[in-house]
Design a protein around this motif. Structure first.
Motif, PDB file in Angstrom:
ATOM      1  N   ALA A   1       0.828  -1.213   0.000  1.00 55.28           N
ATOM      2  CA  ALA A   1       0.000   0.000   0.000  1.00 55.28           C
ATOM      3  C   ALA A   1       0.856   1.255   0.000  1.00 55.28           C
ATOM      4  CB  ALA A   1      -0.938  -0.024   1.203  1.00 55.28           C
ATOM      5  N   GLU A   2       1.926   1.232   0.786  1.00 57.94           N
ATOM      6  CA  GLU A   2       2.740   2.452   0.930  1.00 57.94           C
ATOM      7  C   GLU A   2       3.732   2.660  -0.212  1.00 57.94           C
ATOM      8  OE1 GLU A   2       2.803   3.322   5.695  1.00 57.94           O
ATOM      9  OE2 GLU A   2       4.294   1.931   4.914  1.00 57.94           O
ATOM     10  N   ARG A   3       4.038   1.582  -0.914  1.00 56.09           N
ATOM     11  CA  ARG A   3       5.026   1.684  -1.993  1.00 56.09           C
ATOM     12  C   ARG A   3       4.567   2.706  -3.027  1.00 56.09           C
ATOM     13  NH1 ARG A   3       5.368  -3.687  -4.555  1.00 56.09           N
ATOM     14  NH2 ARG A   3       6.113  -4.295  -2.504  1.00 56.09           N
ATOM     15  N   GLU A   4       3.285   2.622  -3.395  1.00 55.50           N
ATOM     16  CA  GLU A   4       2.757   3.534  -4.419  1.00 55.50           C
ATOM     17  C   GLU A   4       1.229   3.535  -4.347  1.00 55.50           C
ATOM     18  OE1 GLU A   4       2.750   4.068  -9.297  1.00 55.50           O
ATOM     19  OE2 GLU A   4       3.566   2.248  -8.392  1.00 55.50           O
ATOM     20  N   ILE A   5       0.643   4.713  -4.495  1.00 59.49           N
ATOM     21  CA  ILE A   5      -0.816   4.755  -4.654  1.00 59.49           C
ATOM     22  C   ILE A   5      -1.069   4.602  -6.152  1.00 59.49           C
ATOM     23  CG2 ILE A   5      -2.909   6.153  -4.422  1.00 59.49           C
ATOM     24  CD1 ILE A   5      -1.510   7.591  -2.074  1.00 59.49           C
ATOM     25  N   ILE A   6      -1.508   3.431  -6.538  1.00 61.13           N
ATOM     26  CA  ILE A   6      -1.704   3.180  -7.974  1.00 61.13           C
ATOM     27  C   ILE A   6      -3.058   3.750  -8.378  1.00 61.13           C
ATOM     28  CG2 ILE A   6      -1.831   1.417  -9.782  1.00 61.13           C
ATOM     29  CD1 ILE A   6      -0.171  -0.398  -7.847  1.00 61.13           C
ATOM     30  N   THR A   7      -3.010   4.670  -9.316  1.00 55.90           N
ATOM     31  CA  THR A   7      -4.244   5.325  -9.761  1.00 55.90           C
ATOM     32  C   THR A   7      -4.762   4.629 -11.002  1.00 55.90           C
ATOM     33  OG1 THR A   7      -3.302   7.402  -8.997  1.00 55.90           O
ATOM     34  CG2 THR A   7      -5.235   7.548 -10.401  1.00 55.90           C
ATOM     35  N   PRO A   8      -6.008   4.195 -10.995  1.00 57.86           N
ATOM     36  CA  PRO A   8      -6.556   3.594 -12.215  1.00 57.86           C
ATOM     37  C   PRO A   8      -6.548   4.617 -13.361  1.00 57.86           C
ATOM     38  CG  PRO A   8      -8.041   3.286 -10.336  1.00 57.86           C
ATOM     39  CD  PRO A   8      -6.985   4.260  -9.912  1.00 57.86           C
ATOM     40  N   THR A   9      -6.522   4.126 -14.591  1.00 61.09           N
ATOM     41  CA  THR A   9      -6.543   5.041 -15.734  1.00 61.09           C
ATOM     42  C   THR A   9      -7.895   5.748 -15.801  1.00 61.09           C
ATOM     43  OG1 THR A   9      -7.463   3.380 -17.199  1.00 61.09           O
ATOM     44  CG2 THR A   9      -5.059   3.502 -17.077  1.00 61.09           C
ATOM     45  N   GLU A  10      -7.904   6.858 -16.537  1.00 62.54           N
ATOM     46  CA  GLU A  10      -9.142   7.620 -16.685  1.00 62.54           C
ATOM     47  C   GLU A  10     -10.253   6.739 -17.273  1.00 62.54           C
ATOM     48  OE1 GLU A  10      -8.709  11.338 -18.679  1.00 62.54           O
ATOM     49  OE2 GLU A  10     -10.874  11.621 -18.904  1.00 62.54           O
ATOM     50  N   GLN A  11      -9.869   5.936 -18.262  1.00 62.26           N
ATOM     51  CA  GLN A  11     -10.859   5.062 -18.905  1.00 62.26           C
ATOM     52  C   GLN A  11     -11.426   4.057 -17.899  1.00 62.26           C
ATOM     53  OE1 GLN A  11      -9.376   2.935 -22.321  1.00 62.26           O
ATOM     54  NE2 GLN A  11     -11.261   1.756 -22.531  1.00 62.26           N
ATOM     55  N   LEU A  12     -10.539   3.501 -17.103  1.00 59.40           N
ATOM     56  CA  LEU A  12     -10.973   2.502 -16.119  1.00 59.40           C
ATOM     57  C   LEU A  12     -11.867   3.136 -15.053  1.00 59.40           C
ATOM     58  CD1 LEU A  12     -10.589  -0.512 -15.617  1.00 59.40           C
ATOM     59  CD2 LEU A  12      -8.697   0.044 -14.097  1.00 59.40           C
ATOM     60  N   ILE A  13     -11.498   4.348 -14.644  1.00 61.11           N
ATOM     61  CA  ILE A  13     -12.330   5.038 -13.638  1.00 61.11           C
ATOM     62  C   ILE A  13     -13.725   5.273 -14.193  1.00 61.11           C
ATOM     63  CG2 ILE A  13     -12.639   7.254 -12.448  1.00 61.11           C
ATOM     64  CD1 ILE A  13      -9.557   7.257 -12.067  1.00 61.11           C
ATOM     65  N   ASN A  14     -13.789   5.721 -15.435  1.00 61.29           N
ATOM     66  CA  ASN A  14     -15.096   5.939 -16.075  1.00 61.29           C
ATOM     67  C   ASN A  14     -15.891   4.645 -16.155  1.00 61.29           C
ATOM     68  OD1 ASN A  14     -15.771   8.702 -17.109  1.00 61.29           O
ATOM     69  ND2 ASN A  14     -13.658   8.533 -17.768  1.00 61.29           N
ATOM     70  N   GLU A  15     -15.210   3.584 -16.555  1.00 62.66           N
ATOM     71  CA  GLU A  15     -15.908   2.299 -16.683  1.00 62.66           C
ATOM     72  C   GLU A  15     -16.393   1.793 -15.337  1.00 62.66           C
ATOM     73  OE1 GLU A  15     -13.192  -0.243 -18.699  1.00 62.66           O
ATOM     74  OE2 GLU A  15     -13.344   0.895 -20.563  1.00 62.66           O
ATOM     75  N   LYS A  16     -15.563   1.957 -14.317  1.00 63.07           N
ATOM     76  CA  LYS A  16     -15.941   1.447 -12.998  1.00 63.07           C
ATOM     77  C   LYS A  16     -17.122   2.233 -12.422  1.00 63.07           C
ATOM     78  CE  LYS A  16     -11.685  -0.749 -11.483  1.00 63.07           C
ATOM     79  NZ  LYS A  16     -12.307  -2.062 -11.284  1.00 63.07           N
ATOM     80  N   ILE A  17     -17.101   3.525 -12.617  1.00 62.90           N
ATOM     81  CA  ILE A  17     -18.174   4.341 -12.038  1.00 62.90           C
ATOM     82  C   ILE A  17     -19.442   4.256 -12.877  1.00 62.90           C
ATOM     83  CG2 ILE A  17     -18.848   6.715 -11.469  1.00 62.90           C
ATOM     84  CD1 ILE A  17     -15.886   7.191 -10.687  1.00 62.90           C
ATOM     85  N   MET A  18     -19.279   4.225 -14.190  1.00 66.48           N
ATOM     86  CA  MET A  18     -20.450   4.246 -15.078  1.00 66.48           C
ATOM     87  C   MET A  18     -20.887   2.853 -15.524  1.00 66.48           C
ATOM     88  SD  MET A  18     -21.120   7.489 -15.544  1.00 66.48           S
ATOM     89  CE  MET A  18     -21.919   7.710 -17.131  1.00 66.48           C
ATOM     90  N   GLY A  19     -19.967   1.887 -15.492  1.00 66.79           N
ATOM     91  CA  GLY A  19     -20.309   0.538 -15.943  1.00 66.79           C
ATOM     92  C   GLY A  19     -20.751   0.489 -17.388  1.00 66.79           C
ATOM     93  N   GLU A  20     -20.137   1.301 -18.245  1.00 58.87           N
ATOM     94  CA  GLU A  20     -20.702   1.477 -19.583  1.00 58.87           C
ATOM     95  C   GLU A  20     -20.055   0.689 -20.707  1.00 58.87           C
ATOM     96  OE1 GLU A  20     -21.051   5.594 -20.517  1.00 58.87           O
ATOM     97  OE2 GLU A  20     -23.199   5.501 -20.147  1.00 58.87           O
ATOM     98  N   LYS A  21     -18.819   0.255 -20.512  1.00 59.87           N
ATOM     99  CA  LYS A  21     -18.113  -0.352 -21.643  1.00 59.87           C
ATOM    100  C   LYS A  21     -18.884  -1.556 -22.188  1.00 59.87           C
ATOM    101  CE  LYS A  21     -13.788  -2.594 -22.822  1.00 59.87           C
ATOM    102  NZ  LYS A  21     -12.668  -3.340 -22.243  1.00 59.87           N
ATOM    103  N   ARG A  22     -19.327  -2.384 -21.243  1.00 59.67           N
ATOM    104  CA  ARG A  22     -20.035  -3.602 -21.617  1.00 59.67           C
ATOM    105  C   ARG A  22     -21.347  -3.249 -22.327  1.00 59.67           C
ATOM    106  NH1 ARG A  22     -23.741  -6.189 -18.362  1.00 59.67           N
ATOM    107  NH2 ARG A  22     -23.349  -4.579 -16.834  1.00 59.67           N
ATOM    108  N   MET A  23     -22.015  -2.227 -21.806  1.00 57.83           N
ATOM    109  CA  MET A  23     -23.287  -1.801 -22.384  1.00 57.83           C
ATOM    110  C   MET A  23     -23.094  -1.369 -23.844  1.00 57.83           C
ATOM    111  SD  MET A  23     -25.725  -1.736 -20.016  1.00 57.83           S
ATOM    112  CE  MET A  23     -26.004  -1.639 -18.270  1.00 57.83           C
ATOM    113  N   ARG A  24     -22.055  -0.538 -24.063  1.00 60.01           N
ATOM    114  CA  ARG A  24     -21.831  -0.003 -25.406  1.00 60.01           C
ATOM    115  C   ARG A  24     -21.542  -1.106 -26.401  1.00 60.01           C
ATOM    116  NH1 ARG A  24     -18.882   4.055 -22.879  1.00 60.01           N
ATOM    117  NH2 ARG A  24     -16.931   3.007 -23.361  1.00 60.01           N
ATOM    118  N   SER A  25     -20.751  -2.089 -25.966  1.00 57.07           N
ATOM    119  CA  SER A  25     -20.323  -3.110 -26.905  1.00 57.07           C
ATOM    120  C   SER A  25     -21.466  -4.011 -27.346  1.00 57.07           C
ATOM    121  CB  SER A  25     -19.200  -3.946 -26.294  1.00 57.07           C
ATOM    122  OG  SER A  25     -19.691  -4.665 -25.190  1.00 57.07           O
TER     123      SER A  25
END
Lengths: 394, 234
Positions: B208-232
Motif C-alpha cells: 500500500a505504501e510503496r505507491e498509490i496506484i491510480t486507475p486510468t481515466e478510462q478505467l475510472i469511467n468504466e468502474k463508475i459508469m459501468g458502460e463499456k459492456r453496455m456499449r459493446s
C-alpha cells in the motif's frame, strides 16, 4: 396445435441503463430478435409485451401499441401483459398460443422493465403491490421479507444452511462473469460473504436469514423472442428450437392460506404440465434456468420442478451437479442473482438464455450437448408460475 | 510556483493537534483485502489524478463530489485548509476509495466527502466508517456533522447510522442543514457497521505504501459508469 419455434432471440445487457427509456429498450431488443431471425420484410402478426411496472414506475400504459408504432409494425395486433414477475413468461405463453392455434404466423414477444429510475424503497414497495392487500401488504410485507420467512421454514424442514445459500450466490456470480449480458460481474467468496468476521458488514442480514448477497439486484433490461411456425425455421435456415411444452399454474394469493408454505404447488403443477406436453422427464433436461430472485428459490424451485427430490437440491449443489459442467446445470447465465431481474423481462430472458444454449450460441457459459432446456418464471410468491421446455430438433 | 514563506507564515492556518489514524485491513466480499490508511500532503497529487476524471461524471453526483473533493485536497496540500485529513482505501496498492474531513473545533468534526472508485463492494461504507472512527475515537470529537450529496450517501450514512438532524446548524458544504453522528450513536452502531483488523500485516502495508496506484481515466469511467459492456452490446 401447430408446432411453434423460436426463430429469433435478442437481449440487451441488464444493469443500470440511465440513458435509455423503457421504449428504447423495448424497440432495440425487439429489433435484435427480428434481425436474429432474418425475417426480412415478412409481416409481424402480433406483438406481446411483458411488463409489470410501467404504469406505476414510469406512468406509462399501452406499451405494446407504442412498440408497434415505434417499429412501424402496423397493423400488427398488440397486447401488453401484466402478470407480476411472471409477465415475461405469460407473454411468451400467449405468443406460443397465437402461433400454435394458427391465428398468427409471426409473433414478437418482448419483456422489459425500467426499475433503476426509482429509489430503492419505492421499488421494493412497487414489487410488494402483488402481495395480498388485506393480510400481507398492509402489515408491511415485502417480497424480501416473504422470502426470508420462506427460507427459514425451508431451512428448518430440509436442512438447507446459510452456507448453501451463499454457495448459490457464489455459483451464480461466477456464471455471471461469463455472461456479457449480466448485470453483476463480480466474483465473491465464501470467506468474504459469510465466514470472515468482516462479512457482517459486506453481507448484512436484510430479511433474516437472507443476506444482501441472497437477493437479486434491481435492474433495467429487456429480452425478446420471435415466434413462428416450426417449418419457418428451415425456411430461414435457423436451428429449429421448438417450444415443446408450456405449463402454467396458480396458487393462493396469500402465503398463509397454503397448507404448507414451503410447498410450491404451482411450480410443481406448471412443470408437470410442461413435461407432459413435451413428452419429456426432468432427467431428459440438459440445462435449466429458474427464477432465483432469492437464493433459496433456486433450491426450492429446482426440487419442485422435479429435478431433485425435496431436500436434495442443496446436496446437488454441494456435489457440483448444478454448475455449468455438472449433470444438471442451473442458471449458467448467472440467473436472476447475477444476470439481474428486470421483472417484466425475466421470463423472456430465461427463454432467450435456453435458446442460446440449445443453438450452441451461449459463448463462455455454454453447456455441452444441450438438447432440451427448461425455463421457469415465478410470479408473486409462487402464486402464478410458468414453465417452458425448449427442444432442439434434429 | 514561487512561495513567499514569510507571508505563508501569516496566511497558513494553524492546525489543532491531530494524532494519526492507525491503518487497518478489511476483508471484502471478493476475499480481497483493502488497506485503509491515512495519507499525507505528499500523496495528494496521485489522489487528484484519480479524482480528475470524475469532474465530468454526472451519475450519482460524482461531478459535485469530485469537484469539491478536488478543491479540498488541493487546499489542504497547499496549506489553505485547517485541521484536514484524508484516508484512502487500497486493494493491492490500487486506489479504490477516498474520504476526507476536518476538525471544525476541538469538539465538533466536519465530515467532508466519500468517493468510491471500485463500486458495489461497500468500499464507501467501510471508508466512511473509518473516518467516523478517526474523528470520534482518535480525535475524541463529541460529534461529527454530516450531509449527503447523493442518494447513496443518504442511505449508507444518514439512515444506517440513524444520524440526528441538526436543522439549525449549517454544514460547511453549501450551508445546508447538518446531520450529526454523536458519540452515543457511534457506539450504538459501531459493532454492526464497523470492521477492520490491526495491525495491518507488514507485506500488505508495504504494498500500500510503496505507491498509490491510480486507475486510468478510462478505467475510472468504466468502474463508475459501468458502460463499456453496455456499449459493446448496445
Amino acid at each position: 396445435m401447430r408446432k411453434v419455434a423460436i426463430l429469433g432471440a435478442g437481449m440487451i445487457p441488464f444493469g443500470r441503463r440511465d440513458e435509455d427509456t423503457l421504449m428504447d429498450m423495448l424497440a432495440v431488443t425487439g429489433l435484435k430478435a427480428m434481425d436474429d431471425a432474418g425475417i426480412g420484410d415478412r409481416p409481424i402478426d402480433a406483438v406481446y409485451v411483458g411488463n409489470m411496472g410501467a404504469p406505476i414506475l414510469e406512468h406509462k400504459t399501452g406499451l405494446a401499441s407504442a412498440l408497434v408504432d415505434r417499429l412501424c409494425l402496423f397493423p400488427a395486433a398488440a397486447e401488453s401483459i401484466e402478470n407480476g414477475p411472471a409477465s415475461g413468461g405469460s407473454a411468451v405463453k400467449n405468443g406460443f398460443l397465437a402461433v400454435a392455434s394458427g391465428y398468427c404466423d409471426l409473433v414478437l414477444v418482448v419483456g422489459a422493465e425500467k426499475m433503476r429510475d426509482t429509489i430503492v424503497w419505492k421499488g421494493t414497495d412497487f414489487v410488494a403491490t402483488m402481495t395480498h392487500p388485506l393480510v400481507e401488504y398492509i402489515y408491511g410485507v415485502t417480497l424480501p421479507s416473504m422470502a426470508g420467512m420462506f427460507a427459514r421454514l425451508y431451512m428448518e424442514k430440509y436442512g438447507v444452511t446459510e452456507e448453501h445459500l451463499a454457495k448459490i450466490a457464489i455459483k451464480n456470480h461466477n456464471n455471471g462473469l461469463l455472461n456479457p449480458y449480466a448485470h453483476i460481474h463480480m466474483r465473491i467468496t465464501l470467506e468474504g460473504i459469510l465466514h470472515h468476521p468482516h462479512a457482517k458488514v459486506n453481507n448484512p442480514v436484510i430479511a433474516s436469514p437472507l443476506r444482501f448477497y441472497d437477493m437479486c439486484p434491481v435492474s433495467d433490461g429487456a429480452a425478446a423472442v420471435l415466434l413462428g411456425p416450426a417449418e419457418m425455421a428451415k425456411e430461414l435456415k435457423k436451428p429449429e428450437i421448438a417450444i415443446a411444452g408450456i405449463g402454467q399454474a396458480t396458487d393462493t394469493h396469500a402465503l398463509q392460506d397454503r397448507d404448507d408454505p414451503t410447498d410450491l404447488k404451482a411450480v410443481t403443477i406448471a412443470s408437470q404440465k410442461a413435461f407432459a406436453m413435451a413428452k419429456l422427464k426432468p432427467k431428459d433436461i440438459n440445462v435449466v434456468q429458474v427464477h432465483d430472485a432469492f437464493t433459496i428459490l433456486e433450491i426450492a424451485e429446482s426440487e419442485h420442478a422435479g429435478f431433485f427430490k425435496k431436500g436434495e437440491g442443496a446436496k446437488a449443489l454441494d456435489e457440483g451437479r448444478t454448475e455449468i459442467g455438472g449433470d444438471i446445470p442451473i442458471n449458467p447465465d448467472g440467473g436472476l442473482k447475477a444476470r439481474g431481474h428486470p421483472v417484466g423481462a425475466t421470463g423472456v430472458a430465461n427463454v432467450v438464455a435456453i435458446t442460446w444454449q440449445l443453438r450452441g450460441e451461449a459463448g463462455d457459459f455454454q453447456v455441452k450437448k444441450a438438447e432440451n432446456g427448461f425455463a421457469l418464471n415465478f410470479g408473486g410468491f409462487g402464486n402464478n408460475v410458468i414453465a417452458t421446455i425448449l427442444r432442439r430438433e434434429a | 510556483m514561487f512561495v513567499d514563506m514569510e507571508l505563508e507564515g501569516i496566511m497558513r492556518p494553524p492546525d489543532l493537534p491531530m494524532p494519526p489514524y492507525p491503518p487497518k485491513v478489511v476483508t471484502m466480499a471478493t476475499g480481497q483485502q483493502m488497506v485503509i490508511r491515512q495519507v499525507g500532503r505528499e500523496d495528494v497529487p496521485a489522489i487528484l489524478d484519480a479524482i480528475r476524471p470524475t469532474l465530468d461524471i454526472e451519475r450519482d453526483f460524482y461531478d459535485v463530489v469530485g469537484a469539491r473533493l478536488y478543491a479540498e485536497l488541493l487546499s489542504w496540500q497547499k496549506y489553505r485548509a485547517a485541521n484536514h485529513y484524508c484516508i484512502i482505501g487500497q486493494i493491492e496498492g490500487i486506489l479504490v476509495g477516498i474520504v476526507n474531513g476536518r476538525m471544525y473545533t476541538k469538539d465538533i468534526g466536519m465530515s467532508l466527502h466519500t468517493m468510491t472508485i471500485e463500486r458495489g463492494l461497500r468500499v464507501g461504507g467501510h471508508l466512511f466508517s473509518a473516518k467516523m472512527e478517526y474523528q470520534i475515537e482518535y480525535l475524541d470529537q463529541k460529534e461529527v456533522l454530516i450531509v449527503a450529496e447523493s442518494p447513496i450517501g443518504m442511505r449508507r450514512f444518514v439512515i444506517d447510522f440513524e444520524l440526528e438532524p441538526r436543522p439549525d446548524m449549517p454544514h460547511e458544504l453549501g450551508g445546508v442543514p447538518s446531520n450529526s453522528l454523536t458519540k452515543e450513536l457511534w457506539f450504538k452502531h459501531r459493532d454492526r457497521l464497523v470492521v477492520g483488523d490491526r495491525p495491518v500485516p507488514k507485506k500488505l502495508m508495504e504494498i500500500a505504501e510503496r505507491e498509490i496506484i491510480t486507475p486510468t481515466e478510462q478505467l475510472i469511467n468504466e468502474k463508475i459508469m459501468g458502460e463499456k459492456r453496455m456499449r459493446s452490446l448496445i
